[in-house]
Each structure stands twice: as C-alpha cells, then as structure tokens.
Design a protein around this motif. Structure first.
Motif, PDB file in Angstrom:
ATOM      1  N   LYS A 287       1.001  -1.248   0.100  1.00  0.00           N
ATOM      2  CA  LYS A 287      -0.201   0.041  -0.299  1.00  0.00           C
ATOM      3  C   LYS A 287       0.986   0.879   0.045  1.00  0.00           C
ATOM      4  N   SER A 288       2.293   0.988  -0.564  1.00  0.00           N
ATOM      5  CA  SER A 288       3.360   2.350  -0.458  1.00  0.00           C
ATOM      6  C   SER A 288       1.967   3.355  -0.614  1.00  0.00           C
ATOM      7  N   PRO A 289       2.956   4.385  -0.284  1.00  0.00           N
ATOM      8  CA  PRO A 289       2.477   5.998  -1.019  1.00  0.00           C
ATOM      9  C   PRO A 289       3.027   6.448  -2.298  1.00  0.00           C
ATOM     10  N   TYR A 290       2.152   7.245  -3.229  1.00  0.00           N
ATOM     11  CA  TYR A 290       3.268   6.754  -5.033  1.00  0.00           C
ATOM     12  C   TYR A 290       4.432   8.028  -4.265  1.00  0.00           C
ATOM     13  N   SER A 291       5.151   8.526  -4.857  1.00  0.00           N
ATOM     14  CA  SER A 291       5.956  10.072  -5.432  1.00  0.00           C
ATOM     15  C   SER A 291       5.130  10.939  -6.153  1.00  0.00           C
ATOM     16  N   TRP A 292       3.557  11.169  -6.275  1.00  0.00           N
ATOM     17  CA  TRP A 292       2.621  11.781  -7.283  1.00  0.00           C
ATOM     18  C   TRP A 292       1.726  11.954  -7.022  1.00  0.00           C
ATOM     19  N   SER A 293       0.734  13.035  -7.392  1.00  0.00           N
ATOM     20  CA  SER A 293      -0.234  12.762  -6.447  1.00  0.00           C
ATOM     21  C   SER A 293      -1.624  13.573  -8.390  1.00  0.00           C
ATOM     22  N   VAL A 294      -2.307  13.688  -8.055  1.00  0.00           N
ATOM     23  CA  VAL A 294      -3.645  14.695  -8.807  1.00  0.00           C
ATOM     24  C   VAL A 294      -3.687  15.787  -8.237  1.00  0.00           C
ATOM     25  N   ASN A 295      -3.221  16.971  -9.090  1.00  0.00           N
ATOM     26  CA  ASN A 295      -3.920  18.450  -8.338  1.00  0.00           C
ATOM     27  C   ASN A 295      -4.489  19.129  -8.785  1.00  0.00           C
ATOM     28  N   ARG A 296      -4.892  19.104  -9.911  1.00  0.00           N
ATOM     29  CA  ARG A 296      -6.080  18.976 -10.359  1.00  0.00           C
ATOM     30  C   ARG A 296      -7.108  18.140 -11.489  1.00  0.00           C
ATOM     31  N   VAL A 297      -8.142  17.766 -11.530  1.00  0.00           N
ATOM     32  CA  VAL A 297      -8.803  17.524 -12.436  1.00  0.00           C
ATOM     33  C   VAL A 297      -9.615  18.395 -13.780  1.00  0.00           C
ATOM     34  N   ASP A 298      -9.361  18.254 -14.487  1.00  0.00           N
ATOM     35  CA  ASP A 298      -9.111  19.109 -15.629  1.00  0.00           C
ATOM     36  C   ASP A 298     -10.847  18.327 -16.300  1.00  0.00           C
ATOM     37  N   ALA A 299     -11.417  17.037 -15.902  1.00  0.00           N
ATOM     38  CA  ALA A 299     -12.453  16.560 -16.880  1.00  0.00           C
ATOM     39  C   ALA A 299     -12.559  15.515 -16.396  1.00  0.00           C
ATOM     40  N   PHE A 300     -13.957  14.660 -16.910  1.00  0.00           N
ATOM     41  CA  PHE A 300     -13.928  13.775 -16.936  1.00  0.00           C
ATOM     42  C   PHE A 300     -14.524  13.149 -18.501  1.00  0.00           C
ATOM     43  N   ALA A 301     -13.916  12.582 -18.910  1.00  0.00           N
ATOM     44  CA  ALA A 301     -14.471  12.938 -20.477  1.00  0.00           C
ATOM     45  C   ALA A 301     -14.583  11.276 -21.129  1.00  0.00           C
ATOM     46  N   ASP A 302     -15.112  11.771 -22.369  1.00  0.00           N
ATOM     47  CA  ASP A 302     -15.706  10.463 -23.375  1.00  0.00           C
ATOM     48  C   ASP A 302     -13.929   9.404 -23.943  1.00  0.00           C
ATOM     49  N   PHE A 303     -13.084  10.837 -24.250  1.00  0.00           N
ATOM     50  CA  PHE A 303     -12.252  10.267 -24.967  1.00  0.00           C
ATOM     51  C   PHE A 303     -10.932  11.458 -24.700  1.00  0.00           C
ATOM     52  N   ALA A 304      -9.599  10.730 -24.837  1.00  0.00           N
ATOM     53  CA  ALA A 304      -8.541  11.644 -24.174  1.00  0.00           C
ATOM     54  C   ALA A 304      -7.295  10.504 -24.712  1.00  0.00           C
ATOM     55  N   HIS A 305      -6.397  11.557 -25.119  1.00  0.00           N
ATOM     56  CA  HIS A 305      -5.344  11.348 -26.110  1.00  0.00           C
ATOM     57  C   HIS A 305      -4.134  10.313 -25.988  1.00  0.00           C
ATOM     58  N   ILE A 306      -4.229   9.804 -26.996  1.00  0.00           N
ATOM     59  CA  ILE A 306      -2.981   8.894 -26.499  1.00  0.00           C
ATOM     60  C   ILE A 306      -1.814   8.972 -25.820  1.00  0.00           C
ATOM     61  N   ASP A 307      -1.309  10.155 -25.953  1.00  0.00           N
ATOM     62  CA  ASP A 307       0.145  10.722 -25.003  1.00  0.00           C
ATOM     63  C   ASP A 307      -0.582  10.635 -23.734  1.00  0.00           C
ATOM     64  N   CYS A 308      -1.266  11.101 -23.024  1.00  0.00           N
ATOM     65  CA  CYS A 308      -1.725  11.003 -21.455  1.00  0.00           C
ATOM     66  C   CYS A 308      -2.189   9.555 -21.228  1.00  0.00           C
ATOM     67  N   ASP A 309      -2.463   8.530 -21.926  1.00  0.00           N
ATOM     68  CA  ASP A 309      -2.694   7.345 -21.415  1.00  0.00           C
ATOM     69  C   ASP A 309      -1.333   6.147 -20.618  1.00  0.00           C
ATOM     70  N   GLY A 310      -1.973   5.944 -19.812  1.00  0.00           N
ATOM     71  CA  GLY A 310      -0.565   5.078 -19.241  1.00  0.00           C
ATOM     72  C   GLY A 310      -1.363   3.736 -18.170  1.00  0.00           C
ATOM     73  N   SER A 311      -0.615   4.090 -17.088  1.00  0.00           N
ATOM     74  CA  SER A 311      -1.435   3.435 -15.892  1.00  0.00           C
ATOM     75  C   SER A 311      -0.327   4.020 -14.235  1.00  0.00           C
ATOM     76  N   PRO A 312      -0.873   3.882 -13.132  1.00  0.00           N
ATOM     77  CA  PRO A 312       0.206   4.521 -11.724  1.00  0.00           C
ATOM     78  C   PRO A 312       0.744   4.202 -11.938  1.00  0.00           C
ATOM     79  N   ASP A 313       1.610   2.904 -11.958  1.00  0.00           N
ATOM     80  CA  ASP A 313       3.020   2.520 -11.966  1.00  0.00           C
ATOM     81  C   ASP A 313       3.861   2.896 -12.742  1.00  0.00           C
ATOM     82  N   LEU A 314       3.015   2.628 -13.819  1.00  0.00           N
ATOM     83  CA  LEU A 314       4.454   3.083 -14.941  1.00  0.00           C
ATOM     84  C   LEU A 314       4.801   4.591 -15.061  1.00  0.00           C
ATOM     85  N   THR A 315       3.661   5.240 -14.629  1.00  0.00           N
ATOM     86  CA  THR A 315       3.783   7.400 -13.994  1.00  0.00           C
ATOM     87  C   THR A 315       4.549   6.720 -13.007  1.00  0.00           C
TER      88      THR A 315
END
Length: 352
Positions: A287-315
């Motif tokens: 349950k280790s704390p990540y080294s990053w966090s979300v500081n703003r949520v811009d949107a809950f979207a239907d689609f998004a650009h591939i450049d920001c895809d990934g996963s928590p661990d990959l980030t």
C-alpha cells in the motif's frame, strides 16, 4: 534463448512505453551493493510460458533498458558489467506479475532475493540476536529522502538510532552498523519511497533479512476533501490511485459514475511531485504512497489523447519524464470505482 537489445528512453518516448499499461508488470529494485564486475543477477522463469525481463538503469531524465527473453522454466544469469558502467542502483522489470524469481549476489555474498517493496516504513527482523549488520538503502524518490534507522533489542528496547539523507533519485547508502548490545529488529523509516537490503552474520555465515511492511504508511489526508479510488474494472484489478476533489460539481459527477458505471468516463488530470497526503498504490502488497498525486481534475471525458495514457505504476516509473512533459494523465482503462472515507485514505485500509 536470449534476445538482448539495449535502448535509451528519453522524455519523448513515454508514448512508446504505454504497452505496459495493458499488463500489470513487476518491478524489483537493487541498491548499489557491489561493483558491476562482481555482481551476478540470476533470473528464473517459474512459468510454462515465455517471459521477458528488462534491466533498468537511470541517468537523470533517461532510462537505459536491456531486455532478455526467457524460455519456459528456464534460468539466465547476467553479469553486472553487461548493463552497468559503474556501481549504482538499478531495477528489473518483468512483463507479467509473479512470473520471475530474481536474485542478486556479490562474489561470496549470499543470493539476495530482489524485492518490489517500496514502502517508506519497513522492518527487518533478525531470527538470532546480533551485534552487527550491513544495510543498503535505495532512494526511490526524485528528490532528497530523509531516513531514520532504529535498532531494537529482543525485549523491544531501543538500542541505537541513526539518521541519514539520500540526496538524489536512486542514490544508495551502504553501511556496516555495529551495536553496543545485541539487537533483534531494525526499523527503517523514510519520508518517501525506498528499498532496503539487510545482511547479518550467523555463526560466520552471512544471511539476508527481508524487509517487511507491517502496516500501510499513515497519510495526513485533508478532511475537507472528498476522495475517490480510480482503477480498472477487471474482476481482480492490480493497480489503483486516488484523486481528491473539492468542487461540488466534480464530486457529483464522480459519484454518478459509481452509481452508473455505463458512463465510462476517463479521468483527465494534472499531476505533481509528492503523494499529497492521499495518493497510494491501494492494491499493492505494501500500500505504498506514490511519489506523485493529482493536483487538478480537468475533466471526466469520453475520449482522451494517447500521449497521456498509461497506468499509475508506469507514471511512478517514468515520473520525471511525465512531469517534464507537462504532467497530464488520462489512463484509458481507468474509471472512478469507489468513494473513499478520509480514514480509508489515511490508513490505507479499504472497508469491505
């Protein structure tokens, strides 16, 4: 069969690595505990399927990787000098979780199982009271990491303590620690993520004491915020992260996604360095704390650009690249799945 290839991944190549997002991979860590020419890494494929492993060596904004393919039920050995130019900490990444057994050894040292443990608070237990240990600490945070070491007797009395600072990402501190009396346990407490290896002498033979995270790190979650768990919708998801919301409309939208899963909205957000008092790998073993966090949520979207895809661990793995590219995430397969209480966020323990 070994298909080795060496690649250098700079900040522009994050999109090329997003294939990892489809599978939950394993990363194990190795502090710099001996010179490359004396280091041997042994990798065993425990499965009946071919597997792949990467050595990962970090140079500021770049990660040098070399991959090796393992046949079913096979073993390979890598010399440190094959992928390390100098004595330094490194990691190894496997394609799938729980498929490889990875150990490292230095000349006459014991075979050390490399661990994926990244908790900033761990204990090393000693089955027989000793008066001297060797400890190797690896900083897994992008900036300095203040660390406290405490040695306890079998009766639980504090025998001795130390403080040290690891200044840079993947810095290693190695020391031999001798005590005024016998000790039975060592606690390691960092401000941020770390990995540790501890060796002790038993009747003239060096033994390994694995690090154990006895409980999740306590976080200082803000009671004024509303928290949500974001994960995949698989029957047994393996990665998740936490977002904190204050805007009433955003909170209502997140809650609606939990009530109405067919909405299938992607969280489009910005991130910053530090767990923020709330973001942790809730589905990880420690349950280790990540080294990053979300500081703003811009949107809950239907689609998004591939450049920001990934996963928590990959980030986490490519965090410096991600931040330098603008710090945006939009994990395509991840959705808001659960509202969390402040206590759940702080303790790392999810209620049924």
């Amino acid at each position: 069969m070994d298909f080795s290839i060496k690649t250098t991944l700079g900040i522009s190549s994050l999109v090329l690595c997003t294939h990892f997002a489809a599978n939950a991979s394993d990363v194990v860590y190795a502090p710099a505990f001996c010179a490359p020419e004396h280091l041997v890494v042994s990798i065993a494929n425990k499965t009946s399927e071919p597997q792949r492993v990467w050595t990962q060596v970090r140079f500021e904004e770049e990660i040098q990787e070399m991959h090796h393919d393992l046949e079913p039920k096979s073993k390979i050995s890598l010399r440190g000098s094959e992928f390390l130019a100098t004595k330094m900490g490194f990691s190894l990444k496997s394609w799938n979780k729980n498929t490889l057994q990875i150990t490292a050894s230095c000349e006459d040292s014991p075979s050390i199982p490399l661990s994926d443990l990244t908790s900033s608070q761990v204990s090393h237990w000693l089955p027989s009271s000793v008066k001297s240990v060797k400890i190797h600490l690896l900083n897994l945070f992008l900036k300095s990491n203040q660390i406290k070491l405490k040695a306890f007797s079998r009766a639980g009395a504090l025998v001795e303590e130390k403080e040290l600072n690891l200044e840079k990402y993947y810095d290693t501190s190695s020391m031999k620690w001798t005590f005024p009396s016998k000790i039975a346990r060592i606690e390691v407490e960092g401000q941020e993520r770390l990995n540790s290896i501890l060796l002790y002498d038993l009747n003239g033979e060096e033994k390994i004491s694995p690090a154990m995270a006895l409980k999740p790190v306590q976080l200082s979650a803000d009671t004024k915020k509303t928290y949500f768990l974001v994960s995949t919708k698989e029957s047994r998801p393996e990665e998740a992260f936490v977002i904190a919301l204050e805007d009433a409309q955003m909170i209502a939208t997140a809650r609606e996604q939990i009530r109405n899963p067919q909405l299938e909205k992607i969280v489009v957000a910005g991130i910053e360095l530090g767990h923020g008092g709330f973001n942790r790998a809730f589905l990880a073993r420690d349950k280790s704390p990540y080294s990053w966090s979300v500081n703003r949520v811009d949107a809950f979207a239907d689609f998004a650009h591939i450049d920001c895809d990934g996963s928590p661990d990959l980030t986490e793995e490519r965090l410096l690249q991600k931040i330098n590219e603008g710090g945006r995430i939009c994990f395509w397969r991840y959705r808001v799945v659960k509202e969390l209480s402040t206590q759940e966020v702080a303790s790392g323990k999810l209620k049924p």
